[in-house]
Design a protein around this motif. Structure first.
Motif, PDB file in Angstrom:
ATOM      1  N   ASP A   1     -12.014   0.457  -4.081  1.00 59.80           N
ATOM      2  CA  ASP A   1     -11.053  -0.657  -4.122  1.00 59.80           C
ATOM      3  C   ASP A   1     -11.711  -1.941  -4.635  1.00 59.80           C
ATOM      4  OD1 ASP A   1      -9.186   1.080  -3.062  1.00 59.80           O
ATOM      5  OD2 ASP A   1      -9.168   0.213  -1.059  1.00 59.80           O
TER       6      ASP A   1
ATOM      7  N   ARG B   1      -0.898   0.460 -11.653  1.00 56.75           N
ATOM      8  CA  ARG B   1      -0.816  -0.891 -11.089  1.00 56.75           C
ATOM      9  C   ARG B   1       0.263  -1.703 -11.807  1.00 56.75           C
ATOM     10  NH1 ARG B   1      -4.388  -1.269  -7.341  1.00 56.75           N
ATOM     11  NH2 ARG B   1      -3.560  -3.320  -6.869  1.00 56.75           N
TER      12      ARG B   1
ATOM     13  N   SER C   1      -4.852   4.262  -7.244  1.00 56.70           N
ATOM     14  CA  SER C   1      -4.547   2.829  -7.341  1.00 56.70           C
ATOM     15  C   SER C   1      -5.515   2.094  -8.271  1.00 56.70           C
ATOM     16  CB  SER C   1      -4.516   2.177  -5.961  1.00 56.70           C
ATOM     17  OG  SER C   1      -5.770   2.290  -5.346  1.00 56.70           O
TER      18      SER C   1
ATOM     19  N   SER D   1      -7.133   5.822  -3.372  1.00 60.73           N
ATOM     20  CA  SER D   1      -7.944   4.799  -4.048  1.00 60.73           C
ATOM     21  C   SER D   1      -8.107   5.093  -5.536  1.00 60.73           C
ATOM     22  CB  SER D   1      -9.295   4.617  -3.355  1.00 60.73           C
ATOM     23  OG  SER D   1      -9.110   3.870  -2.182  1.00 60.73           O
TER      24      SER D   1
ATOM     25  N   THR E   1       0.712   8.675  -4.910  1.00 62.76           N
ATOM     26  CA  THR E   1      -0.322   9.688  -4.626  1.00 62.76           C
ATOM     27  C   THR E   1       0.305  10.953  -4.038  1.00 62.76           C
ATOM     28  OG1 THR E   1      -1.846   7.872  -4.157  1.00 62.76           O
ATOM     29  CG2 THR E   1      -2.505  10.064  -3.389  1.00 62.76           C
TER      30      THR E   1
ATOM     31  N   TYR F   1       1.480   2.711  -3.500  1.00 60.24           N
ATOM     32  CA  TYR F   1       0.365   3.501  -4.058  1.00 60.24           C
ATOM     33  C   TYR F   1       0.272   4.853  -3.353  1.00 60.24           C
ATOM     34  CZ  TYR F   1      -0.774  -0.741  -6.494  1.00 60.24           C
ATOM     35  OH  TYR F   1      -0.686  -1.833  -7.324  1.00 60.24           O
TER      36      TYR F   1
ATOM     37  N   GLY G   1       0.826  -1.212   0.000  1.00 60.16           N
ATOM     38  CA  GLY G   1       0.000   0.000   0.000  1.00 60.16           C
ATOM     39  C   GLY G   1       0.861   1.263   0.000  1.00 60.16           C
TER      40      GLY G   1
END
Ligand code: DC
Length: 229
Positions: free
Chosen positions: A188, A113, A107, A104, A43, A39, A36
């Motif tokens: 998600d 990804r 991602s 979110s 951001t 990501y 996490g």
């Protein structure tokens, strides 16, 4: 039964993944890797550089440009690891509310990804790793030796996140945390690219009413059933 070498832990926000993953890795002497943060780092890079979050092309370009390193803690301030973004320590910036609010959508971009999954697979290939995220058992390490999916009802997860924020000296409202959690759950799990869901062969643990040590014991029993101890 030999110990699993590649362990995948997935689940929604605040389901206990990072606490459990870190402790399990410590006990086994494995690398703990929280995907996490990658990501979150992309951001934060977008927010710092004023790249609009809804500009998929620009966000994807940035995800391919930035260099993210996750290393052992460099400061003794309660962190689980230090995250370097192009060499700069951004560990606590990644926990800011504006990162929570934007991670979110970032991602959900397939190109973001693809860039990060490739790096995660390389780290997983070394084995002796506990990797934590949303798509580890389904996409990043579909051949992991053990797949755990941690879950908990949203109100309990919001309560956990609220307590974490209070402990860091923030003053969030519980209602706002709950709303944000619901929104992130929705993005998600509804996104087209690698949505949050348990792998068919994952073991699902509902941690709503479980303590950290109960969850750890349950996982250790899966690795080494009681009668074999
Ligand atoms: O676990 P976390 O709250 O730090 O994750 C931040 C966001 O990153 C979360 O909203 C979903 C996304 N994420 C993902 O899509 N895939 C992963 N393997 C890990 C995190």
């Amino acid at each position: 039964m030999s110990k699993p070498s590649r362990i995948a832990i997935d689940g929604p926000a605040a389901s206990g993944k990072s606490t459990i993953g870190q402790r399990l890795a410590d006990r086994l002497g494995y690398l703990y890797f929280d995907t996490g943060v990658m990501y979150r780092a992309v951001t934060w890079a977008c927010l710092e550089r004023a790249v609009p979050i809804d500009d998929e092309e620009a966000v994807t370009r940035l995800a391919n440009e930035v260099h993210i390193d996750v290393v052992r803690p460099t400061v003794d301030d309660g962190r689980q690891y230090t995250v370097l973004l192009d060499g700069r320590d951004v560990t606590w910036d990644l926990r800011r509310p504006e990162v929570d609010a934007n991670v979110s959508p970032v991602s959900a971009y397939a190109g973001v990804r693809a860039a990060l999954t490739e790096q995660q697979r390389r780290i997983g290939a070394g084995g002796r790793v506990v990797m934590v995220g949303r798509d580890i058992g389904t996409v990043v390490m579909p051949d992991a030796d053990l797949k755990i999916y941690l879950d908990a009802v949203v109100d309990e997860r919001a309560r956990r996140r609220y307590c974490e924020m209070m402990a860091r000296g923030e003053q969030p409202s519980y209602e706002t945390v709950l709303q944000m959690m619901r929104r992130r759950d929705m993005i998600d799990s509804m996104r087209a690219a690698a949505p949050l869901r348990p792998a068919p062969d994952a073991i699902i643990l509902d941690t709503t009413c479980m303590s950290i040590s109960q969850v750890l014991r349950a996982i250790e029993n899966l690795m080494c059933p009681v009668e074999e101890k």
